[in-house]
Write an enzyme that holds these catalytic residues in place. Structure first.
Site, short mmCIF file in Angstrom:
data_model
loop_
_atom_site.label_atom_id
_atom_site.label_comp_id
_atom_site.label_asym_id
_atom_site.label_seq_id
_atom_site.Cartn_x
_atom_site.Cartn_y
_atom_site.Cartn_z
N GLN A 1 -8.48 -121.06 18.56
CA GLN A 1 -8.17 -121.74 17.30
C GLN A 1 -8.00 -123.25 17.57
O GLN A 1 -8.62 -123.76 18.47
CB GLN A 1 -6.92 -121.14 16.64
CG GLN A 1 -7.13 -119.73 16.08
CD GLN A 1 -7.14 -118.63 17.10
OE1 GLN A 1 -6.22 -118.51 17.89
NE2 GLN A 1 -8.16 -117.79 17.10
N ASP B 1 -13.15 -124.04 16.40
CA ASP B 1 -14.61 -124.16 16.52
C ASP B 1 -15.06 -125.53 16.98
O ASP B 1 -16.16 -126.00 16.64
CB ASP B 1 -15.29 -123.81 15.18
CG ASP B 1 -14.98 -122.39 14.74
OD1 ASP B 1 -14.78 -121.53 15.61
OD2 ASP B 1 -14.92 -122.16 13.51
N LYS C 1 -14.82 -125.31 22.18
CA LYS C 1 -13.97 -125.02 23.35
C LYS C 1 -14.71 -124.12 24.35
O LYS C 1 -14.59 -124.29 25.55
CB LYS C 1 -12.67 -124.31 22.91
CG LYS C 1 -11.81 -125.16 21.99
CD LYS C 1 -10.61 -124.37 21.49
CE LYS C 1 -10.94 -123.24 20.56
NZ LYS C 1 -11.55 -123.61 19.27
N THR D 1 -9.73 -113.98 9.20
CA THR D 1 -10.92 -113.35 9.76
C THR D 1 -10.90 -111.83 9.55
O THR D 1 -11.78 -111.13 10.04
CB THR D 1 -11.03 -113.64 11.27
OG1 THR D 1 -9.84 -113.16 11.90
CG2 THR D 1 -11.16 -115.13 11.54
N ALA E 1 -19.04 -118.19 14.30
CA ALA E 1 -19.63 -117.48 15.43
C ALA E 1 -19.40 -115.98 15.30
O ALA E 1 -20.19 -115.18 15.80
CB ALA E 1 -19.02 -117.99 16.74
N VAL E 2 -18.34 -115.58 14.61
CA VAL E 2 -17.97 -114.17 14.52
C VAL E 2 -18.23 -113.63 13.12
O VAL E 2 -18.84 -112.58 12.95
CB VAL E 2 -16.48 -113.99 14.87
CG1 VAL E 2 -16.05 -112.55 14.66
CG2 VAL E 2 -16.21 -114.42 16.29
N ARG F 1 -19.41 -116.91 8.39
CA ARG F 1 -19.06 -117.68 7.19
C ARG F 1 -19.50 -119.13 7.34
O ARG F 1 -19.35 -119.72 8.41
CB ARG F 1 -17.54 -117.66 6.98
CG ARG F 1 -16.99 -116.31 6.58
CD ARG F 1 -15.50 -116.40 6.30
NE ARG F 1 -14.72 -116.62 7.52
CZ ARG F 1 -13.40 -116.81 7.53
NH1 ARG F 1 -12.73 -116.84 6.40
NH2 ARG F 1 -12.75 -116.97 8.67
N LYS G 1 -20.87 -132.22 19.85
CA LYS G 1 -21.78 -132.26 18.70
C LYS G 1 -22.14 -133.69 18.26
O LYS G 1 -22.41 -133.93 17.09
CB LYS G 1 -21.22 -131.44 17.55
CG LYS G 1 -20.84 -130.02 18.00
CD LYS G 1 -20.67 -129.03 16.90
CE LYS G 1 -21.93 -128.31 16.57
NZ LYS G 1 -21.73 -126.97 15.97
N LEU G 2 -22.17 -134.60 19.23
CA LEU G 2 -22.58 -135.97 18.92
C LEU G 2 -24.00 -135.98 18.35
O LEU G 2 -24.32 -136.74 17.45
CB LEU G 2 -22.49 -136.84 20.18
CG LEU G 2 -22.63 -138.33 19.95
CD1 LEU G 2 -21.39 -138.90 19.27
CD2 LEU G 2 -22.89 -139.07 21.26
N GLY H 1 -14.04 -117.05 18.27
CA GLY H 1 -15.44 -116.86 18.65
C GLY H 1 -15.86 -118.08 19.43
O GLY H 1 -15.94 -119.17 18.88
N HIS H 2 -16.04 -117.91 20.73
CA HIS H 2 -16.36 -119.04 21.62
C HIS H 2 -17.80 -118.87 22.11
O HIS H 2 -18.11 -117.92 22.81
CB HIS H 2 -15.38 -119.09 22.79
CG HIS H 2 -13.97 -119.37 22.35
ND1 HIS H 2 -12.90 -119.43 23.22
CD2 HIS H 2 -13.44 -119.60 21.12
CE1 HIS H 2 -11.80 -119.71 22.53
NE2 HIS H 2 -12.10 -119.80 21.27
N THR H 3 -18.64 -119.81 21.74
CA THR H 3 -20.06 -119.71 22.06
C THR H 3 -20.39 -120.46 23.34
O THR H 3 -20.00 -121.62 23.50
CB THR H 3 -20.91 -120.30 20.91
OG1 THR H 3 -20.36 -119.85 19.69
CG2 THR H 3 -22.36 -119.90 21.02
#
Ligand code: GDP
Ligand code: IMO
Ligand code: MG
Length: 438
Positions: free
Chosen positions: A229, A19, A22, A135, A304-305, A308, A336-337, A46-48
């Protein structure tokens, strides 16, 4: 630009526990590559990707598919739940993304069956307190069957008679185990028909993807490998047993796609400005509840999936140094700076102590890792907004100092900085290796 005589083939890997962002990074880079290829894992990922106010969450399909005209591959190293894949393709179609003629699924990829999911859940329940926090997608049990040489592959699904025989044999074996362990046979009614129906939906995608990618590289068509992952979830190098069941590290790209390691021309590692982890297992820099809550809210740190809540912690340079070594990271992306834009002070873990002694290498046993005392350096925050900044020189001084500190400590360039989830909230400093790959 490719190195002389070698076609550009770049792996993007998670440098932490997954997470890292990527999906966003691959989406950004994918416009400069002909192919994007997934080499490991399944729909546990889960790639957003967010652009034009639309949010896509890709699980098995490589993020590069969102770039019109670009091609994507799901390699033999991945495990495929055909029902999940078909659902993902339908979702993409609803969002206006047509994959036909652009997405290729390896004939050698192994299939996930509903009983893999049941086994995954049953094993987690049986482990009680010691559960991995998987998961529940059946990933581990599907890889178990593959390694035990009783798995069923995509190509076999396409041959109804061969598939029927193999499935019956497998169900008989699994039923015997299930009866012995849980005193009831495996639920398998309608499975054959369901899978043959799914086969009709994926038949058109199936290819020998190792041939496809190697020929593409021969022709000078570039490939971006999309890791799923992260390094610390790698089956061999991560915090075993609190890991996933495949090789998330860059070596997995060669094995999981049949592209020789000598053809990979570069590796991009992705890290957040802090650390997160979902599921159980040691996490040396985990923040106390209140700090973690603040970061979770600002960073929207929910799976994302699975939805959690993710555990949050400070940046861990011991982890990143280990990830740099294992993956051969040439260029580091810090995402995410912006989540730290209001943070007064930022802690960074620069070393580990165990029983009062400094240790320089990542311990192999999770019991040792759980007893680690991190050594922190505290840096000042910048208390300014960063989204929208396009030039690294316009970042607040303290933000630049933070990035330079990471780069100096790890002796690696920072090739990209992400300051928001959208595609354009991205800074690519000039003169880096990464900028030359665009
Ligand atoms: P992946 O599995 O590595 O692709 O990462 P995920 O998509 O699971 O999680 C990353 C999350 O952070 C997603 O919700 C992204 O939209 C979001 N994200 C990515 N980069 C940034 C960033 O720079 N800032 C913020 N605020 N969010 C980001
Ligand atoms: P992406 O690609 C974060 C974690 C699970 C669990 C462990 C084993 O989005 O970064 P599994 O279902 O694989 O057997 O679960 O691995 N995990 C992930 N954590 N991101 C992921 O993927 C993950 N895929 C698996 O939470 O701790
Ligand atoms: Mg993810």
């Amino acid at each position: 630009m490719a190195e002389k005589g070698r076609t550009k083939a770049i792996a993007v890997v998670g440098a932490q526990w997954g997470d890292e962002g990527k999906g966003k990074v691959v989406d950004y880079l994918a416009s400069s590559f002909e192919y994007t290829a997934r080499y490991a894992g399944g729909h546990n990922a889960g790639h957003t990707v967010i652009f034009n106010s639309h949010r896509y969450v890709l699980q098995l399909v490589p993020s590069g598919i969102l770039r019109p005209g670009k091609k994507a591959v799901i390699g033999p190293g991945a495990v495929v739940d055909p029902a999940a894949l078909v659902a993902e393709l339908e979702n993409l179609k609803r969002s206006g993304v047509e994959v036909r003629g652009r997405l290729f699924l390896s004939n050698r990829a192994h299939l996930i069956f509903p009983y893999h999911r049941e086994m995954d859940k049953a094993a987690e329940t049986a482990r009680g307190e010691a559960k991995i926090g998987t998961t529940s997608r059946g990933i581990g049990p599907a890889y178990e069957d593959k390694m035990a040489r009783r798995g069923i592959r995509v190509s076999e699904l396409l041959e109804p008679e061969c598939f029927r025989v193999k499935l019956e044999r497998l169900i008989a074996e699994k039923s015997a185990i299930s009866k012995a362990a849980y005193n009831h046979p495996l639920e398998s009614a309608g499975l054959l028909e369901q899978y043959l129906e799914l086969a009709a939906h994926i038949r058109g995608l199936v290819a020998d993807t190792a041939v496809l990618l190697n020929h593409a590289l021969d022709k000078g068509e570039s490939v971006l490998f999309e890791g799923a992952q992260g390094t610390m979830l790698d089956i061999d190098h991560g915090t075993y047993p609190y890991v996933t069941s495949s090789n998330a590290t860059s070596g997995g790209a060669a094995a999981g796609l049949g592209v020789p390691p000598t053809r990979i021309t570069g590796v991009v590692g992705v890290t957040k400005a802090y650390t997160t982890r979902v599921g159980s297992g040691p996490f040396p820099t985990e923040m106390p509840d209140l700090d973690a809550q603040a970061v979770r809210e600002r960073g929207n740190e929910f799976g994302a999936v699975t939805g959690r809540p993710r555990r949050c912690g400070w940046l861990d340079l011991v982890v990143l140094r280990y990830a740099k070594m294992l993956n051969g990271i040439d260029s580091l992306v810090v995402t995410k700076l912006d989540v730290f834009d209001e943070q007064p002070e930022i802690k960074v873990c620069v070393g580990y102590r165990h029983k009062g002694q400094s240790i320089s290498e990542m311990p192999a046993e999770v019991e040792t890792l759980a007893q680690i005392e991190p050594e922190y350096k505290t840096l000042p925050g910048w208390k300014k907004s960063t989204p929208g900044i396009k030039d690294v020189r316009d970042l607040p001084t303290a933000a630049r100092d933070y990035l330079n500190f990471i780069s100096d400590q790890l002796e690696v360039e920072i090739g990209m900085i992400s300051t928001g989830p959208e595609r354009d909230a991205t800074i690519v400093p000039r003169g880096t290796k990464l900028s030359a790959w665009l």
